[in-house]
Design a protein around this motif. Sequence first.
Motif, PDB file in Angstrom:
ATOM      1  N   CYS A  68       2.052  -1.345  12.370  1.00 13.21           N
ATOM      2  CA  CYS A  68       1.682  -2.761  12.056  1.00 13.21           C
ATOM      3  C   CYS A  68       2.561  -3.712  12.153  1.00 13.21           C
ATOM      4  O   CYS A  68       3.398  -3.709  11.303  1.00 13.21           O
ATOM      5  CB  CYS A  68       0.908  -2.793  10.628  1.00 13.21           C
ATOM      6  N   CYS A 101       3.041  -5.813   8.613  1.00 15.85           N
ATOM      7  CA  CYS A 101       3.486  -5.191   7.244  1.00 15.85           C
ATOM      8  C   CYS A 101       4.594  -3.951   7.495  1.00 15.85           C
ATOM      9  O   CYS A 101       4.817  -3.617   6.563  1.00 15.85           O
ATOM     10  CB  CYS A 101       2.558  -4.514   6.438  1.00 15.85           C
ATOM     11  N   CYS A 161      -4.938  -2.624  10.650  1.00 16.41           N
ATOM     12  CA  CYS A 161      -4.379  -2.228   9.627  1.00 16.41           C
ATOM     13  C   CYS A 161      -4.858  -2.073   8.096  1.00 16.41           C
ATOM     14  O   CYS A 161      -5.278  -2.890   7.465  1.00 16.41           O
ATOM     15  CB  CYS A 161      -2.910  -3.170   9.158  1.00 16.41           C
ATOM     16  N   HIS A 219      -3.685  -1.504   5.461  1.00 11.98           N
ATOM     17  CA  HIS A 219      -2.631  -1.953   4.364  1.00 11.98           C
ATOM     18  C   HIS A 219      -2.846  -3.268   4.016  1.00 11.98           C
ATOM     19  O   HIS A 219      -2.802  -3.684   3.201  1.00 11.98           O
ATOM     20  CB  HIS A 219      -1.352  -1.483   4.568  1.00 11.98           C
ATOM     21  N   CYS A 220      -2.763  -4.018   5.260  1.00 18.92           N
ATOM     22  CA  CYS A 220      -2.750  -5.676   5.088  1.00 18.92           C
ATOM     23  C   CYS A 220      -3.966  -6.286   5.999  1.00 18.92           C
ATOM     24  O   CYS A 220      -4.006  -7.527   5.891  1.00 18.92           O
ATOM     25  CB  CYS A 220      -1.340  -5.940   5.542  1.00 18.92           C
TER      26      CYS A 220
HETATM   27 ZN   LIG Z   1      -0.229  -3.812   8.039  1.00 20.90          ZN
END
Ligand SMILES: [Zn+2]
Lengths: 127, 402
Positions: free
Chosen positions: A23, A26, A37, A39-40
């Motif tokens: 990514c 992040c 992604c 996560h983000c």
């Molecule tokens: Zn990310």
Amino acid sequence: MHLSAHSHYQAELDAGRFCIQHCPQCQRHVFTPRELCPHCGASGLRWVRAGGLGTVYSTSTIARKVDAGGNYNVALIDLDEGVRMMSRVEGVAPEAVAMGQRVQAHVAHKDGRGLVLFTPVREGGAP
Amino acid sequence: MSRVPSSHLDAAAVNRPLRGRVAIAGAATYGCGESPGMDDMTLLVRAAQAAVADAGLTMQDIDGLATCSVNASMWTMPVIEHLGINPTYVDGTMIGGSSFIAHLLPAMRALEAGQCKAVLVCYGSAQRSASFGRKESVAARRFMDPQPYETPYEPVLPVTAYALAAARHMHEFGTTRTQLAEVAVAARAWAQMNPEAFMRDPLTIEDVLSARPIASPLTVRDCCLVTDGGGAIVLTRADRARDLPKPPVYVLGNATAIWNRQISCMPDLTTTAAAQSGAQAFAMAGLRAADMDMAQVYDAFTINTLLFLEDLGFCAKGEGGAFVQGGGIAPGGRLAVNTNGGGLSCVHPGMYGIFALIEAVRQLRGEAGTRQLGHHRTAVVHGNGGTLSSQSTAVLGTAEAL
Ligand SMILES: [Zn+2]
């Protein structure tokens, strides 16, 4: 043409390359392949070559009849990039695969399709 | 590796107003074990009919329906057709074996809002007897619902996923094979007091350890049964339930959490989303694990019981093995767990969640025969679906617990 993340992953494997996503927002690696992604939430994940080194997170010996090929290993591997994948550790008896063991990836081919498998890293570090 | 997710929901604030506002007014099973000649629908309809009668209602009183199937993705429609009902509330959410527990909270909202007056939650599966059985179903799902990052490695699912979790639990916490076997032995001891249980022969720890290996560290006796069976409950508003024949079993809390589908995407194999669903269900109920007179938890495999006892707060993480040791969850132990014999010894027709609910109802009503608990005021019921994927927790109680 925009390939699905899975098609891209499989096409790289079929060509002998083990790639995972990264990514740009992040800076975390992503597996399993996907569009966003986890996560983000950013899109535009980039494909990068996996380093191939990892550690066995968990392992199981699956019982199979001898005439069907005998017992085999299924393991979860934590790649050094910080992602986890299911795979198999070969080159060692299935019950000898141990959690915490260092392993090295290679791309094998089964029925013409690329597949990531692992073998133990020998003591001293060199695979 | 990945972080365990955290939820921002303040269940105590958001869901507390629904606490005890809805009750289980009827419950029934049908055809548990082996029912040759039956099919999924027949078992479901017979269980539904019995649950509605148990509630003192008729099928024409049912105006809410929650159901799902392992095989049919539009299952609510043939069920409505067969029952001849015209519901104003329909829930077909399918998240595996925890589905019927996860059906509670939305049904409570619908009942409280006046969208419907009586919700039937029902399930049936002739998995053991059907010609289109588990094997064919698994093969078909590989095409309809692929898991391309696991299938090439030939994990025998679901058992391999649970074996990986069990191996990791043993590695991290020193949990032993004997402790896992204790779960199966305790389930069997309860089953021996339940005429409905499918497997009632004596079972020892040695029997479990020496049974046929499936996926290490699990043997066939660490794995749930494959049976037929139907189960149903009827939910009404609490004020109406008090006018119906059976003592109401109040729903004090319910919450559902899903963190992953595939076992390889589970953040931490020794902490399940039950930690989240459990905390939120207990927060809604205003109660804790220590307040529970029993736990009916989804024991698809022996490791499940350890994980859920830990995640629901009956003991600290990693101490599940010690908790069940020495008959800890067997009859006469420190906590009554899976008093019907569970999925390991009583009944497991593809999805087990509804049967955990029904056993809690029977215990809370004092209808559990020779296995009836002396204290039966509160129960936690926990469902699991997929491969440690979906988790739903319900806290139930009698009028005394309101
Ligand atoms: Zn990310």
